[in-house]
Motif scaffolding. Structure first.
Motif, PDB file in Angstrom:
ATOM      1  N   ILE A  44       0.832  -1.203   0.000  1.00 36.23           N
ATOM      2  CA  ILE A  44       0.000   0.000   0.000  1.00 36.23           C
ATOM      3  C   ILE A  44       0.867   1.254   0.000  1.00 36.23           C
ATOM      4  O   ILE A  44       0.615   2.207  -0.750  1.00 36.23           O
ATOM      5  N   LEU A  45       1.913   1.262   0.831  1.00 39.09           N
ATOM      6  CA  LEU A  45       2.794   2.418   0.888  1.00 39.09           C
ATOM      7  C   LEU A  45       3.535   2.617  -0.424  1.00 39.09           C
ATOM      8  O   LEU A  45       3.687   3.749  -0.901  1.00 39.09           O
ATOM      9  N   ARG A  46       4.008   1.535  -1.014  1.00 40.70           N
ATOM     10  CA  ARG A  46       4.728   1.652  -2.288  1.00 40.70           C
ATOM     11  C   ARG A  46       3.819   2.230  -3.364  1.00 40.70           C
ATOM     12  O   ARG A  46       4.218   3.088  -4.144  1.00 40.70           O
ATOM     13  N   GLN A  47       2.576   1.737  -3.414  1.00 37.60           N
ATOM     14  CA  GLN A  47       1.640   2.225  -4.424  1.00 37.60           C
ATOM     15  C   GLN A  47       1.211   3.671  -4.145  1.00 37.60           C
ATOM     16  O   GLN A  47       1.047   4.473  -5.059  1.00 37.60           O
ATOM     17  N   ALA A  48       1.027   3.988  -2.869  1.00 31.84           N
ATOM     18  CA  ALA A  48       0.545   5.324  -2.499  1.00 31.84           C
ATOM     19  C   ALA A  48       1.623   6.378  -2.686  1.00 31.84           C
ATOM     20  O   ALA A  48       1.341   7.507  -3.096  1.00 31.84           O
ATOM     21  N   LEU A  49       2.875   6.027  -2.362  1.00 37.28           N
ATOM     22  CA  LEU A  49       3.973   6.993  -2.431  1.00 37.28           C
ATOM     23  C   LEU A  49       4.752   6.885  -3.722  1.00 37.28           C
ATOM     24  O   LEU A  49       5.480   7.797  -4.100  1.00 37.28           O
ATOM     25  N   ARG A  50       4.660   5.743  -4.374  1.00 35.67           N
ATOM     26  CA  ARG A  50       5.206   5.482  -5.702  1.00 35.67           C
ATOM     27  C   ARG A  50       6.714   5.429  -5.763  1.00 35.67           C
ATOM     28  O   ARG A  50       7.268   4.605  -6.476  1.00 35.67           O
ATOM     29  N   PHE A  51       7.425   6.283  -5.058  1.00 35.44           N
ATOM     30  CA  PHE A  51       8.865   6.318  -5.229  1.00 35.44           C
ATOM     31  C   PHE A  51       9.592   5.853  -3.970  1.00 35.44           C
ATOM     32  O   PHE A  51       9.172   6.097  -2.851  1.00 35.44           O
ATOM     33  N   LYS A  52      10.712   5.207  -4.168  1.00 39.93           N
ATOM     34  CA  LYS A  52      11.446   4.543  -3.092  1.00 39.93           C
ATOM     35  C   LYS A  52      11.864   5.513  -1.993  1.00 39.93           C
ATOM     36  O   LYS A  52      11.824   5.183  -0.816  1.00 39.93           O
ATOM     37  N   ASP A  53      12.306   6.746  -2.403  1.00 42.61           N
ATOM     38  CA  ASP A  53      12.794   7.692  -1.397  1.00 42.61           C
ATOM     39  C   ASP A  53      11.734   7.976  -0.345  1.00 42.61           C
ATOM     40  O   ASP A  53      11.985   7.893   0.857  1.00 42.61           O
ATOM     41  N   LEU A  54      10.523   8.304  -0.777  1.00 39.91           N
ATOM     42  CA  LEU A  54       9.465   8.627   0.171  1.00 39.91           C
ATOM     43  C   LEU A  54       9.020   7.392   0.937  1.00 39.91           C
ATOM     44  O   LEU A  54       8.692   7.460   2.110  1.00 39.91           O
ATOM     45  N   TYR A  55       9.009   6.240   0.249  1.00 40.29           N
ATOM     46  CA  TYR A  55       8.632   5.003   0.929  1.00 40.29           C
ATOM     47  C   TYR A  55       9.617   4.703   2.054  1.00 40.29           C
ATOM     48  O   TYR A  55       9.236   4.340   3.167  1.00 40.29           O
ATOM     49  N   SER A  56      10.931   4.885   1.790  1.00 45.65           N
ATOM     50  CA  SER A  56      11.940   4.648   2.817  1.00 45.65           C
ATOM     51  C   SER A  56      11.773   5.617   3.976  1.00 45.65           C
ATOM     52  O   SER A  56      11.943   5.263   5.140  1.00 45.65           O
ATOM     53  N   LEU A  57      11.397   6.859   3.640  1.00 47.82           N
ATOM     54  CA  LEU A  57      11.244   7.858   4.690  1.00 47.82           C
ATOM     55  C   LEU A  57      10.065   7.567   5.605  1.00 47.82           C
ATOM     56  O   LEU A  57      10.119   7.806   6.803  1.00 47.82           O
ATOM     57  N   VAL A  58       8.976   7.060   5.043  1.00 41.21           N
ATOM     58  CA  VAL A  58       7.838   6.755   5.899  1.00 41.21           C
ATOM     59  C   VAL A  58       8.169   5.578   6.808  1.00 41.21           C
ATOM     60  O   VAL A  58       7.681   5.480   7.928  1.00 41.21           O
ATOM     61  N   GLU A  59       9.061   4.673   6.346  1.00 44.08           N
ATOM     62  CA  GLU A  59       9.521   3.596   7.211  1.00 44.08           C
ATOM     63  C   GLU A  59      10.327   4.175   8.374  1.00 44.08           C
ATOM     64  O   GLU A  59      10.166   3.786   9.526  1.00 44.08           O
ATOM     65  N   LYS A  60      11.210   5.130   8.064  1.00 42.96           N
ATOM     66  CA  LYS A  60      12.002   5.765   9.118  1.00 42.96           C
ATOM     67  C   LYS A  60      11.109   6.534  10.078  1.00 42.96           C
ATOM     68  O   LYS A  60      11.348   6.579  11.279  1.00 42.96           O
ATOM     69  N   GLN A  61      10.069   7.154   9.518  1.00 45.31           N
ATOM     70  CA  GLN A  61       9.156   7.937  10.340  1.00 45.31           C
ATOM     71  C   GLN A  61       8.451   7.041  11.351  1.00 45.31           C
ATOM     72  O   GLN A  61       8.197   7.439  12.483  1.00 45.31           O
ATOM     73  N   THR A  62       8.128   5.830  10.941  1.00 41.46           N
ATOM     74  CA  THR A  62       7.488   4.883  11.849  1.00 41.46           C
ATOM     75  C   THR A  62       8.415   4.547  13.004  1.00 41.46           C
ATOM     76  O   THR A  62       8.007   4.421  14.150  1.00 41.46           O
ATOM     77  N   GLU A  63       9.722   4.422  12.692  1.00 40.32           N
ATOM     78  CA  GLU A  63      10.697   4.065  13.713  1.00 40.32           C
ATOM     79  C   GLU A  63      10.981   5.230  14.664  1.00 40.32           C
ATOM     80  O   GLU A  63      11.076   5.077  15.873  1.00 40.32           O
ATOM     81  N   LYS A  64      11.109   6.443  14.089  1.00 43.08           N
ATOM     82  CA  LYS A  64      11.513   7.588  14.901  1.00 43.08           C
ATOM     83  C   LYS A  64      10.347   8.287  15.583  1.00 43.08           C
ATOM     84  O   LYS A  64      10.505   8.928  16.611  1.00 43.08           O
TER      85      LYS A  64
END
Length: 453
Positions: A220-240
């Motif tokens: 869902i995140l990959r499709q919603a954000l489309r690009f790897k940079d933003l997808y990686s950032l939302v993963e970091k956001q979950t952690e931080k």
């Protein structure tokens, strides 16, 4: 495009208050030349049915087809199927329900679960029926999918490729709508606007309470954000944690669009002659407004065929008008396809992410007009690097449905050299964005500099 909400059981008439819509009135609004309409077809003590329609204005679309869509030249099914465009137009009509802010006396009903059924369509999706069912099942929905019947005068086929989706389950109105507003663009795999850090904030808000535990969260995140940079950032956001200021700064610095503008601005600052600048395909003025703060610039011509985008650009410029040292761009309704005497002999011409929206066979004529007729001192062109799509792990052929092509670095270099057939310009190639060892940078740029300079 339509969304129908059905509810059955006790107290269902409360939905009219949660929606902030009078069941006895027809709701009708116009949003960007599209009509948003709503009516209640059923309203009893134990059954409520309300439908929202979004219909394009065919006269407006037809009238503006040759001019408004000249550079981004398309009218496609996005205007007529359930997609991010549909959600955008519906957002204001459903704002009260999405935000959970009815009148105070009905606030306690926001968290009340009803037997709800959401039906929407037509949907154009590459996902299979089973893929769609798997997206809704973890949230407790029973999903029904049907294809529309077609009454052709010719014997082509009996069913449309577009589908109509119905999901049914026990949920709150707010939760159900928020889930749809996240998943509809995922199903369609298209967003008509630039995807940035605001999308992460919206995903956090609409995804609260269900997205983090969804088994297909990553998809869902990959499709919603489309690009790897933003997808990686939302993963970091979950952690931080989503309120981490350092992380928000990181998001902003990594936005590819910002990096493009930054590169263009820095390049212009290093050019000694920059009195006059032409920004072709200026859209809503996001680049032109930044050009207005470059010291030494005396004229900015923002050329855009879309009247609605130009109006938004003017509002953007007006907001900056009072800022110190800001040069107001001049908005020109125009196109690359038609010669305009006002654009001759300027210092710098910019085509930022424009050429890939034009059919390849039409590009030579455009470049001939720019290089031979307008004769600017500098031409700056940016376009996606097709090789970098492997880093994004994309399933689509192109990064945007309206792209007519995307070139590798060698293809772009060869094309630029061919356009410079008279050898009037020196060519300099560069990249924009994070560089990959094998695939280069996400955006490539060529600087044409007239030799006489």
């Amino acid at each position: 495009m339509q969304l129908t909400i059905r509810a059955s059981g006790r107290d269902v008439q409360v939905l009219s208050y949660l929606l902030a819509k009078n069941p006895n009135h027809l709701y009708e609004r116009q949003v960007n030349n599209h009509f948003v309409r709503m009516f209640f077809s059923k309203f009893s003590k134990e059954e409520v049915e309300v439908t929202f329609f979004v219909t394009p204005d065919p006269i407006e679309l037809s009238r503006n087809n040759s001019e408004r869509y000249e550079i981004t030249s398309y009218i496609n099914d996005r205007e007529f199927v359930v997609s991010s465009i549909f959600c955008t137009f519906l957002r204001s009509a459903l704002a009260t329900a999405l935000n959970g802010k009815p009148h105070e006396e009905y606030e306690h009903w926001v968290n009340h679960r009803f037997n709800l059924q959401f039906s929407f369509g037509p949907l154009s999706s590459q996902l299979s029926d089973n893929d769609i069912i798997d997206l809704f099942a973890p949230m407790g929905y029973k999903t029904t999918i049907s294809a529309g019947e077609i009454d052709y005068h010719m014997n082509f086929k009996t069913k449309s490729s577009a589908r109509y989706i119905t999901v049914e389950g026990l949920t709150t109105l707010q939760m159900g709508l928020r889930q749809l507003f996240v998943l509809i663009p995922v199903l369609d795999n298209y967003k008509h606007y630039y995807i940035d850090d605001k999308e992460i904030e919206k995903l956090e808000r609409y995804g609260e309470g269900w997205l983090d535990v969804h088994p297909q969260r990553e998809f869902i995140l990959r499709q919603a954000l489309r690009f790897k940079d933003l997808y990686s950032l939302v993963e970091k956001q979950t952690e931080k944690g989503s309120n981490n200021q350092d992380n928000n700064d990181e998001i902003r610095t990594m936005r590819l669009n910002d990096l493009r503008y930054e590169k263009i601005i820095d390049s212009i600052r290093q050019i000694p002659f920059k009195d006059s600048i032409v920004d072709f395909g200026s859209g809503e003025g996001k680049l032109s407004v930044q050009l207005g703060f470059i010291e030494g610039v005396k004229e900015i011509l923002a050329v855009e065929p879309s009247e609605s985008a130009s109006i938004k650009a003017l509002k953007r410029y007006e907001k900056m008008a009072r800022k110190e040292n800001f040069l107001m761009p001049e908005q020109i309704i125009g196109s690359l396809f038609y010669f305009d005497e006002r654009l001759k002999n300027k210092d710098i011409v910019i085509l930022c992410e424009v050429i890939e929206h034009i059919d390849k066979h039409r590009l030579p004529k455009i470049m001939k007009t720019i290089l031979n007729d307008y004769k600017p001192k500098v031409v700056m062109i940016t376009t996606p690097n097709q090789e970098y799509n492997k880093v994004y792990k994309m399933n689509e052929e192109y990064r945007h449905p309206d792209h007519r092509f995307e070139w590798t670095r060698d293809e772009f270099r060869e094309w630029c050299e061919i356009q410079n057939g008279k050898n009037d310009y020196e060519l300099t190639f560069d990249g924009i964005g994070e560089e990959h060892e094998l695939y280069g940078t996400p955006t490539q740029m060529c600087l044409f500099m007239r030799k006489e300079q």
